[in-house]
Design an enzyme around this catalytic site. Structure first.
Site, PDB file in Angstrom:
ATOM      1  N   TYR A  55       0.839  -1.200   0.000  1.00 30.04           N
ATOM      2  CA  TYR A  55       0.000   0.000   0.000  1.00 30.04           C
ATOM      3  C   TYR A  55       0.878   1.256   0.000  1.00 30.04           C
ATOM      4  CZ  TYR A  55      -3.850  -3.113   1.409  1.00 30.04           C
ATOM      5  OH  TYR A  55      -4.789  -4.106   1.470  1.00 30.04           O
ATOM      6  N   GLU A  56       0.366   2.315  -0.625  1.00 33.36           N
ATOM      7  CA  GLU A  56       1.155   3.541  -0.787  1.00 33.36           C
ATOM      8  C   GLU A  56       1.571   4.181   0.538  1.00 33.36           C
ATOM      9  OE1 GLU A  56      -0.463   6.388  -3.586  1.00 33.36           O
ATOM     10  OE2 GLU A  56      -1.610   4.767  -4.487  1.00 33.36           O
ATOM     11  N   GLY A  57       0.737   4.034   1.553  1.00 34.23           N
ATOM     12  CA  GLY A  57       1.048   4.646   2.847  1.00 34.23           C
ATOM     13  C   GLY A  57       2.269   4.020   3.508  1.00 34.23           C
TER      14      GLY A  57
END
Lengths: 285, 306
Positions: A52-54
């Site tokens: 995930y980008e986070g």
């Protein structure tokens, strides 16, 4: 035709999940891409790792994520890291596949999520959209990308108003010439069909249709004269065990039905619904 | 030198002291751990003509846009996320309501690299993303050039060194050592890139607690100028190990936010109508907040926390 019912969102999630393979490292966005990722992870790609980008990587969440950065994206995860690092890993060539959506797409797989400019300007467009987020980077740097979008003439356009996420630019070798050394879209999963890209011209063509969908129906929903494969594949109905898994993962239709968002419900109803859905999430573990 | 002393102060004082009209600022977190309480305080203090520098921010920047605090938005993404559209961004950009906002588009990786360059005190960062897209075409601060060694095409993005950054974390001591669980987003770099750094936290812990798990210290005290204890400081968003998102609150916000008048009424009720974030939380209700905690603890469990 199957003798059981399923929604087009479920069909898209199942079809997209087939494109995700075991052992891959995969970037997924919210909504159908995330459901497709989780579904693949629970069926034919059990050793796939979702990024995930986070900064979350390899989570085994006990509930569905609402965003690319919420608490469940690092629940039971292998790693909880930083945004720049997961993209740097992608730039290093470590991420195999990205799954993306968009507001507009052209025949070379260029995506627009920045603005519908219309007859106005970029700084004052007809409709401002959220922006790239990680879309541009995923499209630029992953080994390949899968695009998930509902078909329609306003979305499948001859020319996108703004290229947010680069596909094959103007076709041929123009992606490579722009400086992107690898990657590019491998397919577009829609609510009616699956489109793929010609290896030389890099132009999108119709490859497969869902049960009951005709070639004309697909062509009518695309602004340009869509090319078609010589032998169009008929996609079978989604297997029941895949549908059951989706429904267990999303019993309230939160992701695929958008129900908590559109239905007016009290906080206590929401609380009890969420509590109940957690109790049924053994499937995640 | 920011030093190694007690930096605790109120959120109101920290915003008043470190953020000036016309200045630039950044927020930590994405969706999770966004400093929503800080956004409320900036609006209450009627700060204006601000430049906001971010990769992705959801509700906390959206309300600042609707309140007219932001003049320039350097970003990759601004929306409400799964709950709804970024209507305040749309009104500002499309119609100049309540004021015209200049948007400068980046991607998440590009924005992340800006903070990385800022944290390293170098002027720019080269990357292999952005090429072939229209992002560099409309953003003149991005330079497409050739690598002097290999000749490869690269995109250069300028370092970001905001005047002040606000980061919400689970645990900090009064010196400013911060321990973070869950996603880190770009907070490690934002903390070092910003000229001033204000930490808000769920809980203030003794330094001896920090020392038990030094690997978890994402932000050390020498980056920090102020520490404010703000429990539930990200409501209605998430904080890993602490509470889950208040989706019904956000959904009701989206309904009110369908017009500028509706948004201003919402502001009157939830921001201007209360004296501080604590009073806002009182209005939400302790029982409801406790349920958000339960929803989180049912799922995400951090052994060291709580």
């Amino acid at each position: 035709m199957a003798d059981y019912k399923y929604s087009t969102a479920e069909l898209m999630a199942v079809t997209c999940s087939y494109e995700l393979k075991d052992q891959e490292l995969v970037f997924v966005g919210v909504g159908i891409p995330m459901m497709a990722g989780l579904l693949a992870n629970k069926t034919h790609a059990r050793n796939m790792i979702i990024v995930y980008e986070g900064g979350g990587m390899g989570a085994i969440s006990r509930r569905l994520a609402f965003t690319i950065s919420d608490n469940s994206t690092t629940d039971n995860a292998l790693s909880a890291g930083e945004m720049w690092r997961v993209f740097a890993d992608t730039q290093r060539g470590l991420v195999d596949t990205g799954v993306l959506g968009g507001a507009q797409i052209d025949k070379y797989g260029n995506l627009n999520t920045t603005a519908i400019i219309g007859d106005k300007t970029y700084q004052e467009p007809a409709t401002r959209l959220p922006g790239s987020g990680g879309g541009n980077d995923i499209a630029s740097l992953c080994g390949k990308t899968i695009i998930v979008m509902r078909l329609g003439k306003s979305r499948f356009v001859s020319k996108v108003d703004y290229i947010t996420s680069t596909g094959y630019v103007a076709g041929g070798d123009s992606r490579e010439k722009s400086g992107l050394k690898w990657g590019g879209p491998c397919c577009v999963v829609t609510d009616k069909c699956v489109l793929r890209f010609d290896k030389t011209s890099r132009e999108m063509y119709l490859d497969a249709v869902y049960p009951g969908v005709t070639v004309e129906e697909v062509k009518d929903n695309v602004q340009w004269d869509l090319k078609t494969a010589d032998n169009i594949i008929q996609i079978p109905p989604p297997p029941m065990d895949y549908l059951e898994k989706i429904r267990k993962m999303d019993p309230n239709g939160i992701i695929l039905g958008g129900k908590t968002i559109t239905q007016k419900e009290s906080f206590d109803d929401f609380y009890h619904k969420m509590k109940k859905s957690y109790q049924e999430t053994d499937i995640f573990l | 030198m920011k030093g190694n002393h007690d930096k605790e102060m109120s959120l109101k004082d920290a915003v008043g002291k470190f953020l000036s009209d016309g200045g630039s600022f950044s927020f930590g977190g994405i969706g999770a751990r966004e400093p929503v309480a800080v956004a409320h305080e900036i609006i209450r203090q009627k700060k204006k003509d601000l430049t906001f520098i971010t990769a992705t921010t959801l509700d906390s920047s959206n309300i600042l846009l609707g309140a007219g605090c932001i003049k320039r938005l350097e970003m990759a993404y601004s929306w409400i996320g799964v709950v709804g559209s970024g209507l305040n961004l749309r009104r500002a950009v499309e119609k100049g309501i309540p004021r015209k906002v200049e948007v400068v588009d980046y991607s998440n990786f590009a924005a992340s690299c800006r903070f990385l360059a800022g944290a390293m005190n170098i002027p720019y960062m080269p990357l292999r993303s952005l090429l072939g897209s229209d992002i560099p075409k409309y953003n003149k601060d991005i330079i497409i050039t050739n690598d002097p060694y290999s000749g490869d095409k690269l995109a250069l993005v300028p370092a970001a060194n905001p005047d002040v950054a606000f980061i919400h974390v689970q645990k900090a001591d009064v010196l400013g050592n911060c321990q973070i669980w869950g996603i880190l987003a770009n907070d490690v770099n934002i903390a070092r890139a910003a000229k001033r750094l204000v930490i808000t936290c769920e809980e203030i812990v003794p330094t001896s607690e920090i020392r038990k798990n030094p690997n978890a210290t994402a932000i050390p005290c020498y980056c920090v100028d102020a520490v404010a204890k703000v429990p539930f400081g990200s409501h209605p968003l998430f904080v890993a190990g602490c509470y889950w998102s208040d989706i019904p609150f956000r959904r009701n916000f989206m309904m009110d936010d369908s017009t500028q008048e509706g948004f201003e009424k919402w502001l009157d009720e939830w921001v201007y109508g209360v004296k501080d974030f604590n009073e806002y939380l009182g209005k939400i209700g302790r029982d409801r907040l406790q349920k958000l905690v339960e929803m989180e603890l049912d799922n995400y469990k951090i052994p060291e926390l709580r």
